[in-house]
Enzyme design. Structure first.
Site, short mmCIF file in Angstrom:
data_model
loop_
_atom_site.label_atom_id
_atom_site.label_comp_id
_atom_site.label_asym_id
_atom_site.label_seq_id
_atom_site.Cartn_x
_atom_site.Cartn_y
_atom_site.Cartn_z
CD GLU A 119 -7.30 -6.05 3.20
OE1 GLU A 119 -7.30 -5.88 1.97
OE2 GLU A 119 -6.71 -5.29 3.99
NE ARG B 39 -7.57 11.53 5.20
CZ ARG B 39 -8.08 10.99 6.31
NH1 ARG B 39 -7.33 10.22 7.08
NH2 ARG B 39 -9.31 11.22 6.67
CG HIS C 120 -5.72 -1.49 9.26
ND1 HIS C 120 -5.22 -0.89 10.36
CD2 HIS C 120 -6.26 -0.51 8.50
CE1 HIS C 120 -5.46 0.40 10.29
NE2 HIS C 120 -6.09 0.66 9.16
CB THR D 114 -9.58 1.88 7.22
OG1 THR D 114 -9.03 2.47 6.04
CG2 THR D 114 -10.94 1.33 6.93
CG HIS E 218 0.77 6.36 4.82
ND1 HIS E 218 -0.22 7.31 4.88
CD2 HIS E 218 0.31 5.28 5.49
CE1 HIS E 218 -1.24 6.83 5.58
NE2 HIS E 218 -0.95 5.59 5.94
CG HIS F 255 -8.22 4.29 0.92
ND1 HIS F 255 -8.43 4.13 2.26
CD2 HIS F 255 -9.42 4.65 0.41
CE1 HIS F 255 -9.69 4.38 2.56
NE2 HIS F 255 -10.31 4.71 1.46
NE ARG G 152 -9.38 8.60 4.03
CZ ARG G 152 -9.60 7.75 5.03
NH1 ARG G 152 -8.83 6.70 5.19
NH2 ARG G 152 -10.58 7.95 5.87
CG ASN H 255 -1.83 1.16 1.31
OD1 ASN H 255 -1.41 2.29 1.08
ND2 ASN H 255 -3.08 0.92 1.63
CD GLU I 223 -6.88 -0.13 1.14
OE1 GLU I 223 -7.01 0.96 1.74
OE2 GLU I 223 -6.06 -0.97 1.49
N1 PXP Z 1 -6.00 -2.92 4.19
C1 PXP Z 1 -6.96 -1.96 4.24
C2 PXP Z 1 -8.34 -2.33 3.84
C3 PXP Z 1 -6.66 -0.64 4.64
O1 PXP Z 1 -7.62 0.29 4.69
C4 PXP Z 1 -5.31 -0.33 4.95
C5 PXP Z 1 -4.95 1.08 5.31
O2 PXP Z 1 -5.15 1.91 4.19
C6 PXP Z 1 -4.35 -1.35 4.84
C7 PXP Z 1 -4.72 -2.63 4.49
C8 PXP Z 1 -2.91 -1.09 5.15
O3 PXP Z 1 -2.77 -0.82 6.51
P1 PXP Z 1 -1.37 -0.36 7.09
O4 PXP Z 1 -1.04 0.96 6.44
O5 PXP Z 1 -1.62 -0.25 8.55
O6 PXP Z 1 -0.37 -1.41 6.72
#
Ligand code: PXP
Length: 238
Positions: free
Chosen positions: A151, A49, A191, A101, A10, A43, A45, A7, A70
């Site tokens: 998931e 952001r 997550h 999330t 960030h 994601h 959003r 992901n 996402e």
């Molecule tokens: N899975 C989902 C559905 C999420 O919303 C997120 C955060 O955007 C992640 C995985 C990744 O989470 P993390 O950034 O804590 O690894």
């Protein structure tokens, strides 16, 4: 062996801190692929952001592995997803004020709205996965909606403060995963997964995909920091 979805949200968070062009999540996705990522997750959003519409469009053209979007089950983003066609959509709940999330999607409580969104995405040829809490009722509700997978939210496992609590949350994930496998749903996890807590969940039988973001971006900043400073210093010293 589960696949790794990286992901890159960030990376875009750092860029958006200055509303500039770097670091570009498109570059990060390419480097993630070089590092062995099996998928790129982002994601989009509603408040934009971090990831921007342009990122999704460019990534659709450049990413060679699975592109997993996402998103909330909202009309505006659904239209964008149908136009861009990621390989997979993971439907997540979204609240404007949240930092990330916070919980799984309440499939049981919002059946009609979620179903309409799933049907539109499925008709567009996009595989749909639902981000749900590790709870048999949510997994069964997901099965009834005809999605390809779920998931399971690993946040409570990741945030556990005692061994006993972590074990309990781990068992909840295992049990919900068994329901998913019995229902013939693909089962992913995500997550809060980190370099410390990932191995135990990666070995749960039947798990297909792990989506990990924050911890990888955090480590990338640290392992790359010294080199970045050396390169700047070399320019200054000449
Ligand atoms: N899975 C989902 C559905 C999420 O919303 C997120 C955060 O955007 C992640 C995985 C990744 O989470 P993390 O950034 O804590 O690894």
């Amino acid at each position: 062996m589960p696949e790794l979805g990286v992901n890159i949200d960030h990376v875009a968070t750092i860029r958006q801190a200055r509303r500039t062009i770097e670091p570009d999540p498109v570059w990060a996705a390419a480097l993630a692929e070089l590092g062995g990522a099996d998928g790129i997750t982002l994601h989009l959003r509603e408040d934009r952001r971090h990831i921007q519409d342009r990122d999704l469009r460019v990534l659709r053209e450049t990413v060679q592995v699975k592109l997993n979007l996402e998103m909330a089950a909202e009309d505006e983003i659904t239209e964008i997803a149908i136009a861009v066609k990621p390989d997979q959509v993971t439907l997540v709940p979204e609240k404007r004020e949240e930092v990330t999330t916070e919980g799984g999607l309440d499939v049981v409580g919002q059946l009609a709205r979620v179903k309409a969104c799933i049907d539109r995405l499925t008709d567009a040829g996009i595989a749909v996965s639902l981000f749900v809490d590790p709870d048999a009722r949510q997994v069964e509700a997901a099965r009834n909606l005809g999605v390809e997978g779920v998931e399971l939210h690993t946040g409570r496992y990741a945030d556990a403060t005692t061994e006993a609590e972590r074990d309990r949350e781990f068992e909840a994930i295992v049990a919900a995963g068994e329901v998913a496998v019995a229902e013939k749903l693909k089962f992913h996890l995500g997550h809060g997964l980190t370099y410390r807590n990932v191995q135990r969940v990666a070995r749960i039988p039947g798990v297909c995909e792990l989506n990990i973001g924050h911890s990888i971006v955090a480590r990338a900043v640290m392992v790359g920091f010294e080199r970045a400073v050396r390169e700047m210093k070399a320019l200054i010293v000449g």
